[in-house]
Design a protein around this motif. Structure first.
Motif, PDB file in Angstrom:
ATOM      1  N   LEU A 195     -15.935  -7.628  -1.424  1.00  0.00           N
ATOM      2  CA  LEU A 195     -15.545  -6.844  -2.601  1.00  0.00           C
ATOM      3  C   LEU A 195     -16.762  -6.290  -3.338  1.00  0.00           C
ATOM      4  O   LEU A 195     -17.807  -6.940  -3.419  1.00  0.00           O
ATOM      5  CB  LEU A 195     -14.729  -7.705  -3.566  1.00  0.00           C
ATOM      6  N   GLU A 196     -16.606  -5.094  -3.853  1.00  0.00           N
ATOM      7  CA  GLU A 196     -17.612  -4.507  -4.744  1.00  0.00           C
ATOM      8  C   GLU A 196     -16.947  -4.322  -6.094  1.00  0.00           C
ATOM      9  O   GLU A 196     -15.904  -3.677  -6.192  1.00  0.00           O
ATOM     10  CB  GLU A 196     -18.069  -3.155  -4.210  1.00  0.00           C
ATOM     11  N   ILE A 197     -17.535  -4.914  -7.113  1.00  0.00           N
ATOM     12  CA  ILE A 197     -16.957  -4.814  -8.452  1.00  0.00           C
ATOM     13  C   ILE A 197     -17.913  -4.053  -9.358  1.00  0.00           C
ATOM     14  O   ILE A 197     -19.112  -4.321  -9.378  1.00  0.00           O
ATOM     15  CB  ILE A 197     -16.681  -6.225  -9.031  1.00  0.00           C
ATOM     16  N   MET A 210     -22.597  -2.878 -14.181  1.00  0.00           N
ATOM     17  CA  MET A 210     -23.159  -3.803 -13.206  1.00  0.00           C
ATOM     18  C   MET A 210     -22.339  -3.607 -11.946  1.00  0.00           C
ATOM     19  O   MET A 210     -21.115  -3.628 -12.003  1.00  0.00           O
ATOM     20  CB  MET A 210     -22.970  -5.267 -13.642  1.00  0.00           C
ATOM     21  N   GLU A 211     -23.001  -3.398 -10.813  1.00  0.00           N
ATOM     22  CA  GLU A 211     -22.260  -3.422  -9.551  1.00  0.00           C
ATOM     23  C   GLU A 211     -22.538  -4.767  -8.897  1.00  0.00           C
ATOM     24  O   GLU A 211     -23.691  -5.136  -8.674  1.00  0.00           O
ATOM     25  CB  GLU A 211     -22.665  -2.277  -8.619  1.00  0.00           C
ATOM     26  N   ILE A 212     -21.480  -5.493  -8.609  1.00  0.00           N
ATOM     27  CA  ILE A 212     -21.623  -6.824  -8.016  1.00  0.00           C
ATOM     28  C   ILE A 212     -21.006  -6.786  -6.617  1.00  0.00           C
ATOM     29  O   ILE A 212     -19.828  -6.487  -6.453  1.00  0.00           O
ATOM     30  CB  ILE A 212     -20.915  -7.902  -8.869  1.00  0.00           C
ATOM     31  N   THR A 250     -12.858  -0.604   6.466  1.00  0.00           N
ATOM     32  CA  THR A 250     -12.558   0.512   5.571  1.00  0.00           C
ATOM     33  C   THR A 250     -12.813   0.012   4.149  1.00  0.00           C
ATOM     34  O   THR A 250     -12.846  -1.191   3.898  1.00  0.00           O
ATOM     35  CB  THR A 250     -11.085   0.948   5.666  1.00  0.00           C
ATOM     36  N   GLU A 251     -13.008   0.962   3.249  1.00  0.00           N
ATOM     37  CA  GLU A 251     -13.232   0.607   1.849  1.00  0.00           C
ATOM     38  C   GLU A 251     -12.130   1.251   1.031  1.00  0.00           C
ATOM     39  O   GLU A 251     -11.977   2.474   1.058  1.00  0.00           O
ATOM     40  CB  GLU A 251     -14.611   1.112   1.409  1.00  0.00           C
ATOM     41  N   THR A 252     -11.332   0.442   0.328  1.00  0.00           N
ATOM     42  CA  THR A 252     -10.232   0.984  -0.470  1.00  0.00           C
ATOM     43  C   THR A 252     -10.604   0.966  -1.939  1.00  0.00           C
ATOM     44  O   THR A 252     -10.997  -0.061  -2.489  1.00  0.00           O
ATOM     45  CB  THR A 252      -8.927   0.190  -0.235  1.00  0.00           C
ATOM     46  N   GLY A 296     -14.456  10.434   4.849  1.00  0.00           N
ATOM     47  CA  GLY A 296     -15.285   9.658   5.767  1.00  0.00           C
ATOM     48  C   GLY A 296     -16.358   8.954   4.965  1.00  0.00           C
ATOM     49  O   GLY A 296     -16.775   9.435   3.919  1.00  0.00           O
ATOM     50  N   LYS A 297     -16.810   7.810   5.443  1.00  0.00           N
ATOM     51  CA  LYS A 297     -17.769   7.008   4.691  1.00  0.00           C
ATOM     52  C   LYS A 297     -19.170   7.591   4.837  1.00  0.00           C
ATOM     53  O   LYS A 297     -19.665   7.776   5.939  1.00  0.00           O
ATOM     54  CB  LYS A 297     -17.713   5.581   5.244  1.00  0.00           C
ATOM     55  N   GLU A 298     -19.793   7.860   3.685  1.00  0.00           N
ATOM     56  CA  GLU A 298     -21.188   8.296   3.767  1.00  0.00           C
ATOM     57  C   GLU A 298     -22.031   7.108   4.225  1.00  0.00           C
ATOM     58  O   GLU A 298     -21.758   5.983   3.860  1.00  0.00           O
ATOM     59  CB  GLU A 298     -21.745   8.718   2.405  1.00  0.00           C
TER      60      GLU A 298
HETATM   61 MG    MG Z   1     -20.693   0.297  -1.588  1.00  0.00          MG
END
Ligand code: MG
Ligand code: ADP
Length: 484
Positions: A14-16, A158-160, A218-220, A269-271
């Protein structure tokens, strides 16, 4: 029957993004207040005017240090801001100031609490500081064009980022809830997911059980509650398994969660990381601080959920699950502490009343515990009335309802409604004798061995006293009179 889905394992990272509660932006003095008119909280720095220079808000640095300490993470005494280059209408500079290879916080750990009372450690890869972008507004007015609101541009985030350590949607939900609890305890973020002050992206892949290599992920994006995160991950895992079972391949891409239709949809598409052409921001010096600063932040930190949970288990004998629920927010743990009054009241009974009756009633009205019409003092007084035999546990539910609906004092409710428990043995005996006399058939059946009917007599006695007879005395008398 085992389904094909059982042959797979889900892998989740997870990215928060957590918006900080600082009064001003990350690199300017503009206000971060929510809900102002568009573009009223901007200055030349936020607008990316030529010739301006960003100045770091040190309150954001302290917030990151505290969060890092709470995550038992490496706090890097030197970190570097980098430019993340991309073009977007709501990004006036053409780059976002973020951190790349030298984040302020390194590897850490978040302990998640699961429904069955068990806990698991999830790895945190890093935490870095970055500025938010502006917002494109597409609700066309008479002019029929899109607008850009830059109030949000430059707000500190903050990105965690977590390790791909979670294996079930439930674990991901628990991770987000725990992270939210921690930032709220620290006061560094309000944790409001609906308003977007905490946002979560879920990276999901699947692999056959027993294999060690990760599948393509994948990233949702666009997940605005712990519940939606769980649902999106469950959907996405099934979608991927279906593709693999049909012999297809997973495309690495960014997807969006559609909460109306309960599906994820392809967005783009994912960079790859190099597309952003990261490089150290020449306008900002590396962020440097000393041990004294870390120490000062440590001193300023409150008791955190894990420590509270420990204390509730050790001092009050609560189960791991109950302790984690009651330590999930400062307001909840304060409420519980006040009801228990330093151990003067039965801690388990208090926990039960709060978690079942109070939370149930609050949920029905969509209220938080801060808005509880029943104060911890009144809840405590009500528990005392049960403990000293003034009311039974069953009558207490009626008392509680009245307290909840009208904010009344429990003693006043008992007085007004005449709910005092009848504990006078003589009085109860008279009522019981009348009931026995009126029901000879049932008495006969008990004499013939149908003991279950004693319960029926208990019910009759309670009905006759409107539930006010002391159940202990009723049981004692009936058993003495009917069992021979
Ligand atoms: Mg990311
Ligand atoms: P990016 O910068 O492209 O988003 P990161 O390396 O920062 O990529 O990883 C983003 C997130 O994806 C992290 O939380 C990581 O744990 C997770 N992740 C990486 N690989 C996988 C995988 N195969 N399956 C699920 N999650 C993954």
């Amino acid at each position: 029957m085992t389904s094909v889905y059982d042959q797979y394992e889900i892998v989740i990272g997870l990215e928060i993004h957590a918006q900080l509660t600082t009064k001003s932006k990350l690199f300017s003095g503009s206000s971060t207040e929510f809900g102002a008119d568009p573009n009223t909280q901007t200055c030349p720095v936020d607008l990316g005017m030529p010739g301006v220079l960003p100045v770091l808000n040190t309150a954001a640095v302290d917030a990151a240090i505290k969060t890092g300490l709470a995550l038992r993470a490496e706090v890097n005494k030197e970190s570097v801001f980098a430019r993340k280059n991309y073009f977007y209408p709501d990004l006036p500079k053409g780059y976002q100031i973020s951190q790349f290879d030298k984040p302020i916080i390194g590897k850490g750990t978040l302990t998640i609490d699961l429904e069955d009372g068990t806990s698991r450690d999830i790895g945190v890869t890093r935490l870095h500081l970055e500025e938010d972008a502006g917002k494109s507004v597409h609700d066309f007015g008479a002019d029929n064009v899109s607008h850009v609101d830059l109030n949000r541009a430059g707000i500190p985030l903050m990105e965690i980022v977590s390790e791909p350590d979670m294996r079930t949607p439930e674990e991901a939900g628990a991770y987000v809830r725990k992270m939210r609890a921690i930032v709220r305890f620290l006061g560094v973020c309000d944790g409001n997911m609906e308003q977007g002050s905490m946002r979560c992206d879920a990276n999901v892949s699947v692999r056959k059980k027993g294999t060690t290599e990760f599948g393509t992920r994948t990233e949702t994006k666009n997940l605005n509650s712990a519940r939606n995160i769980q649902r999106a991950i469950a959907y996405e895992a099934m979608r991927q398994i279906d593709i693999l079972e049909e012999g297809g391949e997973i495309v690495q891409e960014t997807r969006l969660w559609d909460a109306q239709k309960n599906v994820t949809r392809s967005m783009r598409g994912k960079e790859n990381a190099h597309d952003y052409r990261y490089f150290p921001c020449p306008d900002l010096l590396p962020v440097r601080f000393d041990d004294a600063r870390i120490e000062r932040n440590k001193q300023e930190m409150p008791e955190l959920p894990d420590a509270l949970k420990e204390r509730f288990m050790n001092d009050y004998g609560l189960s791991a699950y109950d302790a984690s629920v009651l330590s999930s927010s400062r307001a909840t743990s304060d409420y519980y502490d006040a009801v228990v009054a330093g151990g003067k009241r039965d801690a388990k009974i208090a926990a039960n009343w709060i978690m079942v009756e109070l939370f149930g009633a609050l949920n029905k009205q969509g209220k938080d515990i801060e808005e509880s019409p029943v104060s911890p003092e009144n809840m405590g007084k009500m528990l005392d009335l049960i403990a000293d035999g003034t009311i039974s546990g069953k009558i207490a539910k009626t008392v509680f309802e009245e307290m909840f609906d009208n904010g009344k004092d429990p003693e006043a409710v008992v007085e007004e409604k005449g709910l005092k428990q009848i504990s006078d043995e003589g009085a109860i005996e008279k009522i019981i004798d009348d009931i026995i006399a009126a029901n000879p058939k049932q008495v006969e059946q008990i004499k013939n061995g149908n003991d279950k009917l004693i319960g029926w007599f208990v019910g009759q006695t309670m009905q006759a006293t409107k539930g006010k007879a002391n159940p202990g005395i009723v049981n004692k008398l009936l058993n003495a009179k009917l069992r021979s």
